[in-house]
Design an enzyme around this catalytic site. Structure first.
Site, short mmCIF file in Angstrom:
data_model
loop_
_atom_site.label_atom_id
_atom_site.label_comp_id
_atom_site.label_asym_id
_atom_site.label_seq_id
_atom_site.Cartn_x
_atom_site.Cartn_y
_atom_site.Cartn_z
CB THR A 2 11.05 -9.14 -12.76
OG1 THR A 2 11.96 -8.80 -13.81
CG2 THR A 2 10.53 -10.54 -12.96
CD GLN B 240 -5.20 -1.80 8.84
OE1 GLN B 240 -5.83 -2.83 9.16
NE2 GLN B 240 -3.90 -1.72 8.99
CB CYS C 223 5.04 3.23 10.74
SG CYS C 223 4.39 2.30 9.38
CG HIS D 208 1.32 -7.05 5.03
ND1 HIS D 208 1.53 -6.71 6.34
CD2 HIS D 208 1.42 -5.89 4.32
CE1 HIS D 208 1.78 -5.41 6.43
NE2 HIS D 208 1.71 -4.89 5.22
CB ALA E 205 -0.94 -0.01 1.20
CB THR E 206 4.13 2.19 1.52
OG1 THR E 206 3.74 1.80 2.84
CG2 THR E 206 5.02 3.41 1.58
CB SER F 293 -1.33 -3.76 1.79
OG SER F 293 -0.13 -4.38 2.12
CG ASN G 79 -3.46 2.78 10.64
OD1 ASN G 79 -4.00 3.76 10.15
ND2 ASN G 79 -2.30 2.86 11.26
#
Ligand code: PLP
Length: 375
Positions: free
Chosen positions: A241, A180, A325, A202, A72-73, A200, A152
């Site tokens: 790639t 989220q 973070c 994960h 996502a970043t 994202s 989040n």
């Protein structure tokens, strides 16, 4: 002993079916999807396109609207910086929420050092964006509005539909961080006037380092300045790639998450109700004002007890005082401060978040452990 994991908003364990789906792409099907002149490359390419369909389907999009990224970043950086750079002649004013993730706030700070003006939409008493003030802040030169779907830390679900349509009426574009929300609540881009949406893998049972950017319109390197230049993969928007096993994993996780949304909603709510009641009645905890929120997230404080002390006293439980973070920086979270709490109050907020593998029994077990911290 394995710790009790209550930090799903930081990251989730990878689902076993996802690991199974990924494994052959490390060994047997290791081809480069860009090299369709060989059979291994073609097989990898088919897997990537399948993953694109599965990812698109999680948010009601079409495959061609999905650009793969590292998370996502990167998606947010590509949308925000890429659009701002390619369209600066349309306006240099950007609106956002003070409670956004640093992936948005820091990206906008960067733009503010390069001639863009950033304004923050005030929050109302219950922590939701003040829509009247938002309307007032929208200007002719507002290039974009960035608003997350779910927060989040607090789990708050913001009124993205209203904000997106007000943005559209003002002639600006709307960027949504749905990191989220995806896999936890229904996200359908067809019901939302969203131009860009970041997600994202994960956060919903897939591997780390893989994500996607949904773009409503079709962009190329002229209309959305890429962050990475090179082999012109992903329509020139993201050279490099592709991470085939990771994408296969994200696709599978998206498919499973979509199919289990309603089942999880009930299970998550039961855990939330149980833990919320427990913390209020047994530990005198205080939550946020009543507002729409994710059912997998509990954000509370026990007056006089610092979250970092609570975390230190409970090594058997993985939970946090803010975003992953902030934990890295050791900084006080900007989120409770933006909600109007003092520094002292903000230091007491802790977050528990759960997900696809969490059982009610574990919630009961951690409640006992929290009780033990009183002595
Ligand atoms: N946005 C939100 C709301 C998040 O919670 C996170 C991760 O914590 C991100 C963006 C960044 O996601 P990623 O880890 O995929 O870069």
């Amino acid at each position: 002993m394995k710790p009790f994991y209550f930090d799903y908003n930081a990251t989730t364990p990878v689902m076993p079916e996802v690991v199974d789906a990924m494994l052959p792409f490390f060994t047997e099907h290791f081809g480069n999807p860009a090299n369709t002149s060989c059979s291994l490359g073609r097989a990898a390419n088919r897997a990537v396109e399948r993953a694109r369909e599965q990812t698109a389907s999680l948010i009601g999009a079409e495959s061609k609207q999905i650009t793969f990224t590292s998370g996502a970043t990167e998606s947010l950086n590509l949308a925000i910086k890429g659009y701002a750079q390619a369209n600066a002649n349309r306006g240099r004013h950007i609106l956002t929420l003070p409670t956004e993730h640093s992936a948005v706030l820091d990206t906008l700070n960067f733009l503010s050092e390069h001639g863009f003006e950033i304004d923050y939409i005030p929050l109302n008493k219950i922590g939701m964006p003040d829509l009247e003030r938002f309307q007032f802040l929208l200007r002719k030169d507002t290039l974009m509005v960035c608003c997350m779907l779910a927060n989040n830390e607090t789990g708050h679900i913001y009124p993205v539909q209203e904000i997106a349509s007000m943005t559209r009426e003002a002639g600006s574009i709307f960027v949504c961080d749905a990191t989220q929300a995806c896999g936890k609540i229904d996200v359908d881009v067809n019901n939302l006037e969203i131009d860009f949406l970041a997600l994202s893998s994960h956060k919903f049972g897939g591997p780390k380092g893989v994500g996607a950017l949904y773009c409503k319109e079709s962009f190329d390197a002229e209309t959305l300045t890429p962050l990475l230049h090179g082999g012109r993969h992903e329509n020139g928007l993201r050279s490099g790639t592709l991470n085939v096993p990771g994408l296969v994993g994200m696709g599978k996780a998206a498919e499973i998450s979509k199919a289990s949304l309603s089942k999880h909603r009930d299970e998550f709510s039961a855990i939330k109700n149980y833990l919320e009641r427990f913390f209020i009645s047994e530990l005198g905890a205080i939550g946020l004002a009543d507002a729409p929120a994710l059912s997998n997230t509990l954000y509370m404080r026990i007056p006089g007890i610092l979250a970092k002390d609570l975390i230190r006293k409970l090594p058997e439980v993985c939970f946090s005082s803010g975003s992953a973070c902030q934990a890295m920086d050791g900084k006080l979270s900007h989120v409770p401060l933006a909600l109007g709490y003092s520094n002292e109050e903000a230091k007491c907020f802790f977050r528990l978040s759960w997900g696809w593998a969490t059982k009610m029994k574990e919630a009961e077990q951690i409640a006992d452990l929290f009780l033990g911290t009183r002595s």
